[in-house]
Scaffold this active site. Structure first.
Site, short mmCIF file in Angstrom:
data_model
loop_
_atom_site.label_atom_id
_atom_site.label_comp_id
_atom_site.label_asym_id
_atom_site.label_seq_id
_atom_site.Cartn_x
_atom_site.Cartn_y
_atom_site.Cartn_z
CE LYS A 129 -17.64 -66.64 -51.84
NZ LYS A 129 -16.79 -65.72 -52.52
CE LYS A 185 -18.18 -70.52 -60.94
NZ LYS A 185 -17.64 -69.91 -59.70
CE LYS A 217 -11.76 -67.65 -61.56
NZ LYS A 217 -11.75 -68.59 -60.42
CG ASP A 243 -20.38 -63.89 -56.28
OD1 ASP A 243 -19.81 -64.78 -56.95
OD2 ASP A 243 -19.90 -63.38 -55.28
#
Ligand code: ADP
Ligand code: MG
Length: 267
Positions: free
Chosen positions: A11, A16, A42, A126
């Protein structure tokens, strides 16, 4: 050639990138050659390894259609090879496509032929869909790990990701528990892992030191080499390297998930 090709899913915001960066730093300290491929718009997986954000592949090829390998792959901490796919601006196009374009570009420049012991793909999602399923396919990664806490949404996402892994016949090596310190956290995640036919391969404690190091654009492994946190990532790295037990997960349906979660969070 690359010995271990590992994709990390989980998620958004679950940890991560923190896990991948610290694991990479810990494994490089053991003398392994590591490559990290950030597959999240990101584009911050490699920030703590390089000390700042690196240019993304998508942005670089917008300006230069024929970049050199050095324009998209950068050497970070201990010589770790760092690259970021990047993606379109929010609201413009499909983020997953960035991964597809980036992978093609890396292939074109023979980035996958470098002599590497471990290659990590840090993948947003997700759910596993479109471009974000690319690292899971056989040509890229051989094994998958899911990062999760014991929170409802995190495990819900882990179950969804397992659906994608099953569909693509991916090999799941296990769940990395990144703790948020919710009630019964280890029991919940262990029980969930067992339910979907996998196991917890390592437990990372919640720690302020990790965020302290992140503010300095460093991994905790680099900034606090003698900390317990560093030992945890070193141990986790060892578990991943030594693991040879993979399964195609058996995700549960939403109803069963609800019941499972209620039962365990009440205890
Ligand atoms: P993701 O890559 O899954 O979106 P990040 O790795 O960027 O998530 O983590 C999100 C935030 O949580 C970061 O600010 C990071 O420092 C913090 N974080 C991750 N793992 C831990 C941990 N074990 N202890 C404390 N903070 C953590
Ligand atoms: Mg991330």
């Amino acid at each position: 050639m690359c010995e271990k090709r590992i994709a990390i899913y989980g998620k958004g915001g679950i940890g991560k990138s923190t896990t991948v960066a610290n694991l990479s730093a810990a494994l490089s300290n053991e003398g392994l050659k590591v490559m990290v491929i950030g597959c999240d718009p990101k584009a911050d997986t490699t920030r703590t390894l390089y000390g700042m954000r690196i240019p993304t592949i998508i942005n670089t090829i917008k300006e230069n259609r024929n970049p050199e390998l050095e324009d998209i792959v950068f050497k970070g901490y201990n010589g770790i090879l760092c690259t970021e796919s990047g993606g379109p601006e929010p609201g413009v196009g499909c983020a997953g496509r960035g991964v597809i374009v980036a992978m093609k570009q890396l292939q074109k420049l023979n980035a996958f032929n470098e002599d590497i012991d471990v290659r990590f793909y840090d993948v947003l999602g997700d759910v596993v869909c479109g471009g974000f399923s690319v690292p899971l396919r056989k040509d890229y990664a051989d094994e998958v790990y899911i990062v999760s806490s014991g929170e409802y949404m995190s495990l819900y996402a882990a179950n969804n990701i397992s659906r994608g892994i099953k569909k693509l016949k991916g090999q799941l090596g296990g769940i990395i528990l990144n703790k948020r310190n919710v009630n019964n956290e280890e029991e919940i995640v262990n029980a969930f892992a067992e339910k979907i036919g996998t196991k917890v391969v390592g437990v990372v404690e919640r720690s302020d030191l990790i965020q302290d190091a992140e503010l300095d654009a460093k991994t905790v492994v680099e900034k606090y080499p003698d900390s317990d946190e560093t030992s945890i990532y070193k141990k986790l790295g060892k578990s991943l390297i030594e693991n040879s037990d993979y399964t195609i997960p058996e995700p549960i349906d939403d109803e069963e998930f609800e019941e499972f979660f209620k039962l365990y969070s009440k205890n």
